[in-house]
Scaffold this motif. Structure first.
Motif, PDB file in Angstrom:
ATOM      1  N   THR A  56       0.850  -1.190   0.000  1.00  0.00           N
ATOM      2  CA  THR A  56       0.000   0.000   0.000  1.00  0.00           C
ATOM      3  C   THR A  56       0.887   1.242   0.000  1.00  0.00           C
ATOM      4  O   THR A  56       0.896   2.013   0.955  1.00  0.00           O
ATOM      5  CB  THR A  56      -0.955  -0.012   1.208  1.00  0.00           C
ATOM      6  N   ALA A  58       0.887   3.952  -2.098  1.00  0.00           N
ATOM      7  CA  ALA A  58       0.148   5.203  -2.252  1.00  0.00           C
ATOM      8  C   ALA A  58      -0.954   5.289  -1.197  1.00  0.00           C
ATOM      9  O   ALA A  58      -1.494   4.276  -0.757  1.00  0.00           O
ATOM     10  CB  ALA A  58      -0.472   5.273  -3.651  1.00  0.00           C
ATOM     11  N   ASN A  59      -1.300   6.504  -0.824  1.00  0.00           N
ATOM     12  CA  ASN A  59      -2.397   6.690   0.122  1.00  0.00           C
ATOM     13  C   ASN A  59      -3.683   6.070  -0.393  1.00  0.00           C
ATOM     14  O   ASN A  59      -4.450   5.478   0.379  1.00  0.00           O
ATOM     15  CB  ASN A  59      -2.616   8.183   0.410  1.00  0.00           C
ATOM     16  N   GLU A  60      -3.920   6.177  -1.692  1.00  0.00           N
ATOM     17  CA  GLU A  60      -5.123   5.607  -2.288  1.00  0.00           C
ATOM     18  C   GLU A  60      -5.161   4.097  -2.102  1.00  0.00           C
ATOM     19  O   GLU A  60      -6.231   3.514  -1.911  1.00  0.00           O
ATOM     20  CB  GLU A  60      -5.206   5.969  -3.783  1.00  0.00           C
ATOM     21  N   ILE A  63      -6.238   3.228   1.431  1.00  0.00           N
ATOM     22  CA  ILE A  63      -7.693   3.362   1.561  1.00  0.00           C
ATOM     23  C   ILE A  63      -8.399   2.187   0.885  1.00  0.00           C
ATOM     24  O   ILE A  63      -9.237   1.514   1.497  1.00  0.00           O
ATOM     25  CB  ILE A  63      -8.164   4.701   0.954  1.00  0.00           C
ATOM     26  N   ALA A  64      -8.059   1.934  -0.373  1.00  0.00           N
ATOM     27  CA  ALA A  64      -8.778   0.937  -1.176  1.00  0.00           C
ATOM     28  C   ALA A  64      -8.516  -0.501  -0.738  1.00  0.00           C
ATOM     29  O   ALA A  64      -9.435  -1.323  -0.722  1.00  0.00           O
ATOM     30  CB  ALA A  64      -8.404   1.091  -2.652  1.00  0.00           C
ATOM     31  N   TYR A  70      -9.671   7.943   5.137  1.00  0.00           N
ATOM     32  CA  TYR A  70      -9.088   9.144   4.541  1.00  0.00           C
ATOM     33  C   TYR A  70      -8.798  10.193   5.616  1.00  0.00           C
ATOM     34  O   TYR A  70      -7.769  10.865   5.585  1.00  0.00           O
ATOM     35  CB  TYR A  70     -10.019   9.711   3.459  1.00  0.00           C
TER      36      TYR A  70
END
Length: 164
Positions: A56, A58-60, A63-64, A70
């Motif tokens: 993980t 990336a921050n996205e 989250i995903a 967030y």
């Protein structure tokens, strides 16, 4: 790929402890990019206890893939106790394992600030008994050295939790 002897030995000891305890583990990695899962799965028979890993970066992805809120990322930043703990909890839930280990940090050489210097890593281990956190700063190390030290520390935390 051959791991350094100390990492291979620690990974083998960790896998053996997980097997002895009947515990499965998942990894959730940011700054190590899958190296912890790679160390564990370099051990023959690790498929008995290693679910897999979430990279993980990336921050996205945080989250995903593992449900990091967030709001935590916005309030505390990706490299924080709160996000590391959410990563570990989220990985354990997503994988359905007994345990998960998460790491998020700044491997460098760029990206550091006075508040969050290069070499800062937040570790978290989630188990059925709760979630723990450890903060370390690996000062004066290269990017590869920070990532290596992070893998070693993460394996030690999983080993400790497996023996608890």
């Amino acid at each position: 790929m051959k791991l350094p002897d100390d990492v291979a030995s620690l990974a083998a000891e960790t896998v053996a402890a997980l097997k002895a305890a009947g515990i499965t583990v998942a990894t959730c990695e940011s700054c190590t990019g899958g190296l912890i899962a790679g160390a564990l799965t370099s051990i023959s028979g690790s498929s008995d206890v290693v679910y897999g890993g979430f990279v993980t970066y990336a921050n996205e992805a945080k989250i995903a893939m593992v449900g990091v809120p967030y709001g935590l990322l916005k309030q505390f930043g990706a490299v924080s106790k709160e996000v590391a703990m959410a990563m570990a909890d989220g990985a354990m839930g997503a994988a359905g394992t007994h345990m998960a280990v998460a790491v998020t940090g700044i491997a460098g050489p760029n990206g550091g600030t006075p508040e969050k210097p290069v070499g800062l890593v937040h570790f978290s281990v989630a188990t059925e008994n709760g979630t723990t956190h450890l903060k370390k700063v690996f000062s004066g190390m290269s990017r590869d050295e920070v990532r290596y030290a992070t893998v070693v520390q993460a394996l030690k935390l999983v080993l400790k939790a497996a023996k608890a």
